[in-house]
Design a protein around this motif. Structure first.
Motif, PDB file in Angstrom:
ATOM      1  N   TYR A 186      -4.194 -28.886 -47.005  1.00  0.00           N
ATOM      2  CA  TYR A 186      -5.437 -28.185 -47.308  1.00  0.00           C
ATOM      3  C   TYR A 186      -5.585 -27.955 -48.811  1.00  0.00           C
ATOM      4  O   TYR A 186      -6.681 -28.012 -49.351  1.00  0.00           O
ATOM      5  N   PHE A 187      -4.475 -27.719 -49.488  1.00  0.00           N
ATOM      6  CA  PHE A 187      -4.520 -27.565 -50.943  1.00  0.00           C
ATOM      7  C   PHE A 187      -4.975 -28.851 -51.621  1.00  0.00           C
ATOM      8  O   PHE A 187      -5.793 -28.827 -52.537  1.00  0.00           O
ATOM      9  N   VAL A 188      -4.467 -29.980 -51.161  1.00  0.00           N
ATOM     10  CA  VAL A 188      -4.898 -31.270 -51.704  1.00  0.00           C
ATOM     11  C   VAL A 188      -6.387 -31.477 -51.416  1.00  0.00           C
ATOM     12  O   VAL A 188      -7.131 -31.954 -52.274  1.00  0.00           O
ATOM     13  N   PHE A 189      -6.821 -31.106 -50.229  1.00  0.00           N
ATOM     14  CA  PHE A 189      -8.238 -31.199 -49.879  1.00  0.00           C
ATOM     15  C   PHE A 189      -9.088 -30.357 -50.830  1.00  0.00           C
ATOM     16  O   PHE A 189     -10.133 -30.806 -51.314  1.00  0.00           O
ATOM     17  N   MET A 190      -8.630 -29.134 -51.141  1.00  0.00           N
ATOM     18  CA  MET A 190      -9.371 -28.279 -52.073  1.00  0.00           C
ATOM     19  C   MET A 190      -9.431 -28.911 -53.460  1.00  0.00           C
ATOM     20  O   MET A 190     -10.467 -28.843 -54.133  1.00  0.00           O
TER      21      MET A 190
ATOM     22  N   TRP B 101     -12.151 -19.434 -48.177  1.00  0.00           N
ATOM     23  CA  TRP B 101     -11.851 -18.535 -47.061  1.00  0.00           C
ATOM     24  C   TRP B 101     -11.183 -19.278 -45.916  1.00  0.00           C
ATOM     25  O   TRP B 101     -10.457 -18.678 -45.134  1.00  0.00           O
ATOM     26  N   GLY B 102     -11.408 -20.575 -45.808  1.00  0.00           N
ATOM     27  CA  GLY B 102     -10.637 -21.360 -44.843  1.00  0.00           C
ATOM     28  C   GLY B 102      -9.173 -21.394 -45.217  1.00  0.00           C
ATOM     29  O   GLY B 102      -8.297 -21.383 -44.365  1.00  0.00           O
ATOM     30  N   PHE B 103      -8.889 -21.416 -46.513  1.00  0.00           N
ATOM     31  CA  PHE B 103      -7.507 -21.385 -46.988  1.00  0.00           C
ATOM     32  C   PHE B 103      -6.889 -20.016 -46.724  1.00  0.00           C
ATOM     33  O   PHE B 103      -5.739 -19.911 -46.307  1.00  0.00           O
ATOM     34  N   GLN B 104      -7.664 -18.947 -46.946  1.00  0.00           N
ATOM     35  CA  GLN B 104      -7.159 -17.591 -46.717  1.00  0.00           C
ATOM     36  C   GLN B 104      -6.977 -17.293 -45.232  1.00  0.00           C
ATOM     37  O   GLN B 104      -6.063 -16.586 -44.858  1.00  0.00           O
ATOM     38  N   GLY B 105      -7.862 -17.799 -44.402  1.00  0.00           N
ATOM     39  CA  GLY B 105      -7.741 -17.620 -42.958  1.00  0.00           C
ATOM     40  C   GLY B 105      -8.559 -16.479 -42.385  1.00  0.00           C
ATOM     41  O   GLY B 105      -8.911 -16.496 -41.218  1.00  0.00           O
ATOM     42  N   SER B 106      -8.829 -15.454 -43.175  1.00  0.00           N
ATOM     43  CA  SER B 106      -9.645 -14.342 -42.691  1.00  0.00           C
ATOM     44  C   SER B 106     -10.359 -13.700 -43.874  1.00  0.00           C
ATOM     45  O   SER B 106      -9.963 -13.861 -45.021  1.00  0.00           O
TER      46      SER B 106
ATOM     47  N   MET C   5      -5.921 -30.722 -41.124  1.00  0.00           N
ATOM     48  CA  MET C   5      -5.920 -29.678 -42.142  1.00  0.00           C
ATOM     49  C   MET C   5      -5.028 -28.497 -41.791  1.00  0.00           C
ATOM     50  O   MET C   5      -5.224 -27.405 -42.292  1.00  0.00           O
ATOM     51  N   GLU C   6      -4.045 -28.696 -40.921  1.00  0.00           N
ATOM     52  CA  GLU C   6      -3.223 -27.583 -40.454  1.00  0.00           C
ATOM     53  C   GLU C   6      -2.234 -27.088 -41.501  1.00  0.00           C
ATOM     54  O   GLU C   6      -2.011 -25.902 -41.623  1.00  0.00           O
ATOM     55  N   SER C   7      -1.633 -27.974 -42.281  1.00  0.00           N
ATOM     56  CA  SER C   7      -0.622 -27.524 -43.238  1.00  0.00           C
ATOM     57  C   SER C   7      -1.274 -27.034 -44.518  1.00  0.00           C
ATOM     58  O   SER C   7      -2.348 -27.494 -44.917  1.00  0.00           O
TER      59      SER C   7
END
Length: 169
Positions: free
Chosen positions: A32-36, A99-104, A26-28
């Motif tokens: 992660y967008f596809v996962f969402m 929030w995992g997508f946002q990072g913080s 899920m690093e890229s």
């Protein structure tokens, strides 16, 4: 009000790690967008299946006439508690993924105005449909992209949902 307390989130931003699923990298951002998108699609299909099942018919009956449901022996309190539990689980999953997508995360994201924008976007997309969240999110993404590309329209994300909400009313 709770999340703005420093004892809850602290004074600084908190790093939120991405969900770690075995076998998936899920690093890229694209992955992660596809996962969402897959998580949203699975939730939407699950909600649609639930609405067509016996539980969905029970919810419609309870919406139409809670007194009649109670008279027929249906436990309205149990049904309401189950709906609340399922909605909280979906909201928790959505928050973890977002929030995992946002990072913080900081307390700034939890203001009343931001909540009103989310509510307006839900109404714009359609509260009673499974695609309403998608349409509201796409609307917000489009106006955010427009405001970033055209600096003179930096006010657009704050005003556009309210204008569309007033127009719908």
């Amino acid at each position: 009000l709770v999340f703005r307390l420093e004892s809850i989130l602290g004074p600084d931003s908190n790093l939120v790690p991405r969900l770690d699923l075995p076998g998936l990298n899920m690093e890229s951002q694209g992955t992660y967008f596809v996962f969402m998108a897959v998580v949203y699609a699975l939730l939407a299909i699950g909600i649609l299946a639930m609405r067509r099942a016996a539980f969905g018919r029970r919810l419609i009956a309870m919406r139409d006439s809670p007194a009649a449901c109670a008279t027929l022996g249906m436990s309205t309190n149990r049904t309401k508690l189950l709906v609340f539990t399922m909605s909280a689980a979906i909201a928790g999953l959505g928050g973890a993924v977002y929030w995992g997508f946002q990072g913080s995360v900081t307390a700034v994201e939890f203001t009343m105005v931001a909540s009103l924008v989310v509510l307006l976007l839900a109404v714009i997309g359609g509260v009673s449909t499974a695609s309403g969240a998608l349409l509201g999110g796409l609307f917000f993404a489009i106006i955010t992209i427009i405001s970033q590309e055209i600096p003179e329209l930096d006010w657009l994300p704050a005003i556009a949902p309210a204008v569309v909400g007033i127009s719908l009313a």
